[in-house]
Design a protein around this motif. Structure first.
Motif, PDB file in Angstrom:
ATOM      1  N   UNK A   7     -25.253   3.506   7.280  1.00 43.32           N
ATOM      2  CA  UNK A   7     -24.001   3.791   7.987  1.00 43.32           C
ATOM      3  C   UNK A   7     -24.133   5.065   8.812  1.00 43.32           C
ATOM      4  N   UNK A   8     -24.744   6.089   8.249  1.00 43.98           N
ATOM      5  CA  UNK A   8     -24.945   7.356   8.957  1.00 43.98           C
ATOM      6  C   UNK A   8     -25.822   7.200  10.190  1.00 43.98           C
ATOM      7  N   UNK A   9     -26.716   6.225  10.156  1.00 42.93           N
ATOM      8  CA  UNK A   9     -27.574   5.942  11.302  1.00 42.93           C
ATOM      9  C   UNK A   9     -26.905   4.949  12.255  1.00 42.93           C
ATOM     10  N   UNK A  10     -25.709   4.543  11.923  1.00 46.36           N
ATOM     11  CA  UNK A  10     -24.924   3.591  12.724  1.00 46.36           C
ATOM     12  C   UNK A  10     -25.570   2.212  12.790  1.00 46.36           C
ATOM     13  N   UNK A  11     -26.415   1.892  11.814  1.00 42.23           N
ATOM     14  CA  UNK A  11     -27.032   0.570  11.757  1.00 42.23           C
ATOM     15  C   UNK A  11     -26.089  -0.453  11.138  1.00 42.23           C
ATOM     16  N   UNK A  12     -25.130   0.028  10.357  1.00 38.39           N
ATOM     17  CA  UNK A  12     -24.087  -0.835   9.797  1.00 38.39           C
ATOM     18  C   UNK A  12     -22.737  -0.169  10.026  1.00 38.39           C
ATOM     19  N   UNK A  13     -21.710  -0.993  10.032  1.00 39.92           N
ATOM     20  CA  UNK A  13     -20.347  -0.482  10.078  1.00 39.92           C
ATOM     21  C   UNK A  13     -19.722  -0.716   8.715  1.00 39.92           C
ATOM     22  N   UNK A  14     -18.868   0.185   8.319  1.00 35.31           N
ATOM     23  CA  UNK A  14     -18.197   0.091   7.023  1.00 35.31           C
ATOM     24  C   UNK A  14     -16.695  -0.031   7.268  1.00 35.31           C
ATOM     25  N   UNK A  15     -16.074  -0.922   6.502  1.00 30.90           N
ATOM     26  CA  UNK A  15     -14.628  -1.124   6.609  1.00 30.90           C
ATOM     27  C   UNK A  15     -14.037  -1.139   5.205  1.00 30.90           C
ATOM     28  N   UNK A  16     -13.146  -0.202   4.947  1.00 28.45           N
ATOM     29  CA  UNK A  16     -12.504  -0.117   3.635  1.00 28.45           C
ATOM     30  C   UNK A  16     -11.273  -1.012   3.629  1.00 28.45           C
ATOM     31  N   UNK A  17     -11.181  -1.847   2.589  1.00 27.68           N
ATOM     32  CA  UNK A  17     -10.011  -2.688   2.355  1.00 27.68           C
ATOM     33  C   UNK A  17      -9.634  -2.488   0.888  1.00 27.68           C
ATOM     34  N   UNK A  18      -8.575  -1.720   0.665  1.00 29.91           N
ATOM     35  CA  UNK A  18      -8.188  -1.410  -0.709  1.00 29.91           C
ATOM     36  C   UNK A  18      -9.296  -0.620  -1.388  1.00 29.91           C
ATOM     37  N   UNK A  19      -9.735  -1.130  -2.512  1.00 34.81           N
ATOM     38  CA  UNK A  19     -10.782  -0.433  -3.267  1.00 34.81           C
ATOM     39  C   UNK A  19     -12.193  -0.857  -2.857  1.00 34.81           C
ATOM     40  N   UNK A  20     -12.317  -1.813  -1.947  1.00 36.15           N
ATOM     41  CA  UNK A  20     -13.622  -2.333  -1.559  1.00 36.15           C
ATOM     42  C   UNK A  20     -14.041  -1.802  -0.192  1.00 36.15           C
ATOM     43  N   UNK A  21     -15.356  -1.728  -0.012  1.00 37.61           N
ATOM     44  CA  UNK A  21     -15.917  -1.380   1.286  1.00 37.61           C
ATOM     45  C   UNK A  21     -16.820  -2.543   1.698  1.00 37.61           C
ATOM     46  N   UNK A  22     -16.595  -3.005   2.926  1.00 39.38           N
ATOM     47  CA  UNK A  22     -17.347  -4.133   3.458  1.00 39.38           C
ATOM     48  C   UNK A  22     -18.257  -3.650   4.578  1.00 39.38           C
ATOM     49  N   UNK A  23     -19.484  -4.183   4.597  1.00 39.37           N
ATOM     50  CA  UNK A  23     -20.498  -3.750   5.552  1.00 39.37           C
ATOM     51  C   UNK A  23     -20.936  -4.904   6.441  1.00 39.37           C
ATOM     52  N   UNK A  24     -21.159  -4.567   7.718  1.00 42.62           N
ATOM     53  CA  UNK A  24     -21.712  -5.499   8.702  1.00 42.62           C
ATOM     54  C   UNK A  24     -22.783  -4.770   9.496  1.00 42.62           C
ATOM     55  N   UNK A  25     -23.720  -5.538  10.011  1.00 39.14           N
ATOM     56  CA  UNK A  25     -24.730  -4.965  10.906  1.00 39.14           C
ATOM     57  C   UNK A  25     -24.071  -4.507  12.195  1.00 39.14           C
ATOM     58  N   UNK A  26     -24.573  -3.421  12.743  1.00 35.26           N
ATOM     59  CA  UNK A  26     -24.130  -2.961  14.054  1.00 35.26           C
ATOM     60  C   UNK A  26     -25.190  -3.428  15.052  1.00 35.26           C
TER      61      UNK A  26
END
Length: 96
Positions: free
Chosen positions: A63-82
């Motif tokens: 995430x820090x390298x911006x290779x993935x994006x993080x999205x918080x939904x409630x107590x969960x964090x979801x990741x996708x490739x950037x």
């Protein structure tokens, strides 16, 4: 994009595996309760056999390298490739 940070994040084999799995989430994370369009829940990465804290550190590096994006939904964090950053990195490496 900081090329050095991105290269460092990509240097670890587990992180490269994570990026590869995220390329085809339906193949690698088909059992996830939430729709994969949201991304892959951090807990799903337990498949790599590491502790949750280690997985979180790897995801934070990606995430820090911006290779993935993080999205918080409630107590969960979801990741996708950037894909934009990944394409820029590919272009950079091809120009070397």
């Amino acid at each position: 994009m900081d090329k050095d940070i991105t290269l460092k994040a990509m240097a670890h084999p587990v992180r490269r595996d994570m990026l590869s799995w995220l390329k085809e989430p339906e193949v690698h994370f088909g059992g996830q309760e939430h729709p994969l369009e949201m991304g892959v829940c951090a807990g799903q990465f337990a498949r790599c056999g590491l502790s949750q804290s280690t997985i979180s550190a790897h995801l934070a590096a990606l995430s820090g390298a911006d290779l993935v994006t993080a999205r918080r939904v409630g107590q969960w964090v979801f990741y996708k490739r950037n894909e934009e950053t990944i394409a820029a990195m590919r272009s950079f490496l091809n120009d070397l």
